[in-house]
Design a protein around this motif. Sequence first.
Motif, PDB file in Angstrom:
ATOM      1  N   LEU A 216       0.826  -1.207   0.000  1.00 14.96           N
ATOM      2  CA  LEU A 216       0.000   0.000   0.000  1.00 14.96           C
ATOM      3  C   LEU A 216       0.859   1.255   0.000  1.00 14.96           C
ATOM      4  CD1 LEU A 216      -2.870   1.082   0.087  1.00 14.96           C
ATOM      5  CD2 LEU A 216      -2.767   1.009   2.582  1.00 14.96           C
ATOM      6  N   LEU A 217       1.964   1.204   0.719  1.00 16.68           N
ATOM      7  CA  LEU A 217       2.876   2.342   0.771  1.00 16.68           C
ATOM      8  C   LEU A 217       3.533   2.573  -0.589  1.00 16.68           C
ATOM      9  CD1 LEU A 217       3.857   4.347   2.901  1.00 16.68           C
ATOM     10  CD2 LEU A 217       5.779   2.832   3.347  1.00 16.68           C
ATOM     11  N   ALA A 218       3.916   1.490  -1.256  1.00 21.21           N
ATOM     12  CA  ALA A 218       4.528   1.605  -2.579  1.00 21.21           C
ATOM     13  C   ALA A 218       3.555   2.190  -3.591  1.00 21.21           C
ATOM     14  CB  ALA A 218       5.015   0.232  -3.052  1.00 21.21           C
ATOM     15  N   ALA A 219       2.268   1.880  -3.448  1.00 24.57           N
ATOM     16  CA  ALA A 219       1.267   2.422  -4.368  1.00 24.57           C
ATOM     17  C   ALA A 219       1.206   3.941  -4.275  1.00 24.57           C
ATOM     18  CB  ALA A 219      -0.098   1.812  -4.063  1.00 24.57           C
ATOM     19  N   ALA A 220       1.263   4.462  -3.053  1.00 27.27           N
ATOM     20  CA  ALA A 220       1.234   5.917  -2.880  1.00 27.27           C
ATOM     21  C   ALA A 220       2.526   6.555  -3.375  1.00 27.27           C
ATOM     22  CB  ALA A 220       1.006   6.254  -1.410  1.00 27.27           C
ATOM     23  N   TYR A 221       3.635   5.913  -3.094  1.00 30.99           N
ATOM     24  CA  TYR A 221       4.943   6.451  -3.475  1.00 30.99           C
ATOM     25  C   TYR A 221       5.138   6.405  -4.987  1.00 30.99           C
ATOM     26  CZ  TYR A 221       9.887   7.412  -2.453  1.00 30.99           C
ATOM     27  OH  TYR A 221      11.129   7.975  -2.358  1.00 30.99           O
ATOM     28  N   ALA A 222       4.600   5.372  -5.636  1.00 28.86           N
ATOM     29  CA  ALA A 222       4.770   5.208  -7.081  1.00 28.86           C
ATOM     30  C   ALA A 222       4.100   6.330  -7.856  1.00 28.86           C
ATOM     31  CB  ALA A 222       4.208   3.857  -7.522  1.00 28.86           C
ATOM     32  N   ASP A 223       2.960   6.796  -7.390  1.00 34.52           N
ATOM     33  CA  ASP A 223       2.254   7.875  -8.088  1.00 34.52           C
ATOM     34  C   ASP A 223       3.124   9.124  -8.200  1.00 34.52           C
ATOM     35  OD1 ASP A 223      -0.041   6.432  -8.588  1.00 34.52           O
ATOM     36  OD2 ASP A 223      -0.985   6.991  -6.690  1.00 34.52           O
ATOM     37  N   GLN A 224       3.860   9.432  -7.137  1.00 32.73           N
ATOM     38  CA  GLN A 224       4.723  10.615  -7.168  1.00 32.73           C
ATOM     39  C   GLN A 224       5.879  10.422  -8.138  1.00 32.73           C
ATOM     40  OE1 GLN A 224       3.902  13.437  -5.357  1.00 32.73           O
ATOM     41  NE2 GLN A 224       5.425  14.354  -6.706  1.00 32.73           N
ATOM     42  N   TRP A 225       6.419   9.216  -8.198  1.00 32.19           N
ATOM     43  CA  TRP A 225       7.498   8.931  -9.148  1.00 32.19           C
ATOM     44  C   TRP A 225       7.006   9.056 -10.585  1.00 32.19           C
ATOM     45  CZ3 TRP A 225      12.646   8.145  -9.395  1.00 32.19           C
ATOM     46  CH2 TRP A 225      13.344   8.048  -8.185  1.00 32.19           C
ATOM     47  N   ILE A 226       5.836   8.518 -10.859  1.00 32.34           N
ATOM     48  CA  ILE A 226       5.291   8.589 -12.217  1.00 32.34           C
ATOM     49  C   ILE A 226       5.049  10.035 -12.617  1.00 32.34           C
ATOM     50  CG2 ILE A 226       3.272   8.015 -13.619  1.00 32.34           C
ATOM     51  CD1 ILE A 226       3.080   5.390 -12.049  1.00 32.34           C
ATOM     52  N   LEU A 227       4.482  10.810 -11.713  1.00 32.58           N
ATOM     53  CA  LEU A 227       4.204  12.214 -12.007  1.00 32.58           C
ATOM     54  C   LEU A 227       5.487  12.978 -12.312  1.00 32.58           C
ATOM     55  CD1 LEU A 227       2.322  14.674 -12.109  1.00 32.58           C
ATOM     56  CD2 LEU A 227       2.602  14.886  -9.628  1.00 32.58           C
ATOM     57  N   ASN A 228       6.495  12.837 -11.468  1.00 32.25           N
ATOM     58  CA  ASN A 228       7.735  13.590 -11.663  1.00 32.25           C
ATOM     59  C   ASN A 228       8.495  13.140 -12.904  1.00 32.25           C
ATOM     60  OD1 ASN A 228       7.014  14.833  -9.324  1.00 32.25           O
ATOM     61  ND2 ASN A 228       8.857  14.337  -8.184  1.00 32.25           N
ATOM     62  N   ALA A 229       8.478  11.839 -13.178  1.00 31.22           N
ATOM     63  CA  ALA A 229       9.155  11.351 -14.381  1.00 31.22           C
ATOM     64  C   ALA A 229       8.507  11.920 -15.641  1.00 31.22           C
ATOM     65  CB  ALA A 229       9.126   9.826 -14.412  1.00 31.22           C
ATOM     66  N   ARG A 230       7.194  12.002 -15.652  1.00 30.45           N
ATOM     67  CA  ARG A 230       6.502  12.531 -16.832  1.00 30.45           C
ATOM     68  C   ARG A 230       6.654  14.045 -16.944  1.00 30.45           C
ATOM     69  NH1 ARG A 230       1.084   8.609 -16.991  1.00 30.45           N
ATOM     70  NH2 ARG A 230       2.300   6.685 -17.223  1.00 30.45           N
ATOM     71  N   LEU A 231       6.785  14.714 -15.818  1.00 29.22           N
ATOM     72  CA  LEU A 231       7.068  16.149 -15.871  1.00 29.22           C
ATOM     73  C   LEU A 231       8.438  16.400 -16.493  1.00 29.22           C
ATOM     74  CD1 LEU A 231       5.729  17.419 -12.416  1.00 29.22           C
ATOM     75  CD2 LEU A 231       4.835  17.990 -14.681  1.00 29.22           C
ATOM     76  N   TYR A 232       9.407  15.585 -16.117  1.00 31.11           N
ATOM     77  CA  TYR A 232      10.742  15.772 -16.693  1.00 31.11           C
ATOM     78  C   TYR A 232      10.755  15.379 -18.169  1.00 31.11           C
ATOM     79  CZ  TYR A 232      15.730  16.522 -16.530  1.00 31.11           C
ATOM     80  OH  TYR A 232      16.983  17.035 -16.744  1.00 31.11           O
ATOM     81  N   LEU A 233       9.977  14.371 -18.527  1.00 29.42           N
ATOM     82  CA  LEU A 233       9.864  14.014 -19.943  1.00 29.42           C
ATOM     83  C   LEU A 233       9.299  15.179 -20.747  1.00 29.42           C
ATOM     84  CD1 LEU A 233       9.914  11.944 -22.286  1.00 29.42           C
ATOM     85  CD2 LEU A 233       7.609  11.265 -21.583  1.00 29.42           C
ATOM     86  N   ALA A 234       8.372  15.919 -20.164  1.00 22.30           N
ATOM     87  CA  ALA A 234       7.815  17.088 -20.857  1.00 22.30           C
ATOM     88  C   ALA A 234       8.908  18.110 -21.155  1.00 22.30           C
ATOM     89  CB  ALA A 234       6.708  17.715 -20.016  1.00 22.30           C
ATOM     90  N   HIS A 235       9.864  18.281 -20.224  1.00 24.23           N
ATOM     91  CA  HIS A 235      10.997  19.176 -20.487  1.00 24.23           C
ATOM     92  C   HIS A 235      11.808  18.677 -21.681  1.00 24.23           C
ATOM     93  CE1 HIS A 235       9.869  21.128 -16.911  1.00 24.23           C
ATOM     94  NE2 HIS A 235      10.542  20.407 -16.047  1.00 24.23           N
ATOM     95  N   ILE A 236      12.032  17.371 -21.726  1.00 27.00           N
ATOM     96  CA  ILE A 236      12.819  16.796 -22.821  1.00 27.00           C
ATOM     97  C   ILE A 236      12.106  16.990 -24.154  1.00 27.00           C
ATOM     98  CG2 ILE A 236      13.750  14.650 -23.766  1.00 27.00           C
ATOM     99  CD1 ILE A 236      14.145  13.679 -20.905  1.00 27.00           C
ATOM    100  N   LEU A 237      10.812  16.718 -24.192  1.00 25.76           N
ATOM    101  CA  LEU A 237      10.062  16.843 -25.443  1.00 25.76           C
ATOM    102  C   LEU A 237       9.995  18.292 -25.910  1.00 25.76           C
ATOM    103  CD1 LEU A 237       7.143  14.334 -24.782  1.00 25.76           C
ATOM    104  CD2 LEU A 237       9.210  13.977 -26.139  1.00 25.76           C
ATOM    105  N   THR A 238       9.918  19.216 -24.962  1.00 27.60           N
ATOM    106  CA  THR A 238       9.934  20.636 -25.332  1.00 27.60           C
ATOM    107  C   THR A 238      11.275  21.010 -25.950  1.00 27.60           C
ATOM    108  OG1 THR A 238       8.380  21.175 -23.559  1.00 27.60           O
ATOM    109  CG2 THR A 238       9.678  22.986 -24.471  1.00 27.60           C
ATOM    110  N   ASP A 239      12.349  20.547 -25.338  1.00 25.44           N
ATOM    111  CA  ASP A 239      13.684  20.811 -25.885  1.00 25.44           C
ATOM    112  C   ASP A 239      13.859  20.151 -27.241  1.00 25.44           C
ATOM    113  OD1 ASP A 239      16.649  21.676 -25.286  1.00 25.44           O
ATOM    114  OD2 ASP A 239      16.766  19.584 -25.933  1.00 25.44           O
ATOM    115  N   LEU A 240      13.347  18.934 -27.367  1.00 27.62           N
ATOM    116  CA  LEU A 240      13.461  18.212 -28.637  1.00 27.62           C
ATOM    117  C   LEU A 240      12.704  18.936 -29.744  1.00 27.62           C
ATOM    118  CD1 LEU A 240      14.633  15.487 -29.739  1.00 27.62           C
ATOM    119  CD2 LEU A 240      12.341  14.557 -29.435  1.00 27.62           C
ATOM    120  N   LYS A 241      11.553  19.475 -29.402  1.00 24.39           N
ATOM    121  CA  LYS A 241      10.759  20.205 -30.392  1.00 24.39           C
ATOM    122  C   LYS A 241      11.492  21.457 -30.862  1.00 24.39           C
ATOM    123  CE  LYS A 241       6.148  22.159 -31.103  1.00 24.39           C
ATOM    124  NZ  LYS A 241       4.831  22.440 -30.472  1.00 24.39           N
TER     125      LYS A 241
END
Length: 283
Positions: A216-241
């Motif tokens: 249950l703890l990992a489920a809560a912690y995983a959501d934050q990891w997914i969110l931050n990873a996708r936020l950083y991916l958005a930076h990469i895609l913006t730079d790539l564009k």
Amino acid sequence: MANQQRNLAPESIFKRFWTSAIAFLNQLREKETWQTVWHWGLWRTIPKRRRILKRIQELQPLHANAPPEMRALRDEVFSKSCLELKRPEQEQILLDTLTHVHQPLGFEQIFFAAIYPVLLKRDMVVIPMTTETPHRLDVEIGYLGHNEDYFFWVLEIDSTKRLTLNTPLNPRIEARDDKRYTIYSLGSSGLVDTDFAEYAEQWLLDSPRLTIALPLLAAAYADQWILNARLYLAHILTDLKKRNYKVTAMVIPDFERERLSLLRRLSLDRLRKRQLLSERRNR
């Protein structure tokens, strides 16, 4: 003295119980708590669960130096990403990509598993690259560019390096045959500042109970990891564009560049004509 100790013991137990009860009620008031419980319960009832669990078992063991809770976190992020995928073959591609890591620490696999569904939604293909560097995942990410031509960029995700949302990008340009492509070399640890110990304090879990509550703890912690990873991916895609034309246009022949320019001008002419017709109708 003995009587005082007997009186203090019940008071101490009652105080701890009261503190735990208040903290538990406060957690129940949080929206994130109910979302975590909902996702945790949903995960155990969906039909895809058995297939995803089978794929989780095929993930390679983590390196001995990996934090003890990292396996539960990696499996949770992997399962959440698989739930977003529409076809079983996409799950298999993700699994095959993650198993290309030599001596994984978990951070590199978590980062890529988190962003993989986003890449698919953007019609990008993923090709794992073999590397002998331990704790690193190299992935080629391809897409169709001008005139249905194939272009690509590369992610080098290293678990031994730190990464935060404020870490600046430092891409480099390399060439392969007639293609120029961008390489993004990233860390992956530290993307979420809060560690498991702090999460355990929020849930008032000591070491024995932490093992029981780990899923249950990992489920809560995983959501934050997914969110931050996708936020950083958005930076990469913006730079790539921003650098996309500079990277890809160098390999486009002159006649093709002129053809694309002509198509753009024709599209602009059509747009202007539509605007004029619309203005006349509104008069």
